[in-house]
Scaffold this motif. Structure first.
Motif, short mmCIF file in Angstrom:
data_model
loop_
_atom_site.label_atom_id
_atom_site.label_comp_id
_atom_site.label_asym_id
_atom_site.label_seq_id
_atom_site.Cartn_x
_atom_site.Cartn_y
_atom_site.Cartn_z
N ASP A 86 -7.52 4.38 -54.84
CA ASP A 86 -7.43 5.15 -53.60
C ASP A 86 -8.68 4.95 -52.74
OD1 ASP A 86 -4.91 6.15 -54.10
OD2 ASP A 86 -5.64 8.06 -54.93
N SER A 87 -9.84 4.97 -53.36
CA SER A 87 -11.09 4.76 -52.61
C SER A 87 -11.10 3.38 -51.97
CB SER A 87 -12.30 4.89 -53.54
OG SER A 87 -12.39 6.18 -54.06
N ARG B 193 -8.50 1.47 -51.25
CA ARG B 193 -7.46 1.43 -50.21
C ARG B 193 -7.93 2.11 -48.93
NH1 ARG B 193 -3.30 4.61 -48.42
NH2 ARG B 193 -1.44 3.52 -47.73
N ASN B 194 -8.55 3.28 -49.05
CA ASN B 194 -9.06 4.00 -47.88
C ASN B 194 -10.13 3.19 -47.15
OD1 ASN B 194 -7.36 6.16 -48.36
ND2 ASN B 194 -8.89 7.29 -49.55
#
Length: 125
Positions: A108-109, A111-112
């Motif tokens: 998630d990190s 991707r963000n």
């Protein structure tokens, strides 16, 4: 000399200098041009600047050879080279994650960060 000055100025304006030279190379840090740069596009920009200045234009083969011989530390980045340090750190975090939760958090990190970088790149163009 015009070719060398053109490529050097282009790299100074748009290049991504590396902090240190690779081992075994003349202590000249590599400067990467973005991966969307091509030698053909660079030559076309050179042709335009020569035409505007009223200077003689050399062919693309000579342009490439001069760049390769005189400026070996200026390179066009490949897709794997064209990443920031944070991208590389986050990618390693995904690879090094052990548990499922760590993997999801790291992914998630990463991707963000990529989405934010894409927004910034779209804003710059």
């Amino acid at each position: 000399m015009r070719v060398v000055h053109f490529i050097r100025n282009y790299a100074d304006e748009r290049g991504l200098p590396q902090p240190a030279a690779p081992r075994g190379v003349d202590n000249v840090p590599t400067v990467y041009l973005t991966s969307d740069t091509t030698k053909t596009n660079l030559h076309q920009q050179y042709q335009t600047s020569c035409t505007e200045a009223g200077s003689r234009v050399i062919e693309i083969t000579a342009f490439k050879e001069i760049g390769r011989m005189c400026l070996p530390h200026i390179r066009i980045a490949g897709p794997r080279d064209d990443v920031c340090a944070k991208c590389e750190t986050l990618r390693r975090g995904v690879m090094d994650a052990v548990t499922e939760e760590e993997k999801l958090t790291a992914t998630d990190s990463f991707r963000n960060h990529i989405l934010l970088a894409q927004k910034v790149k779209m804003f710059d163009t």
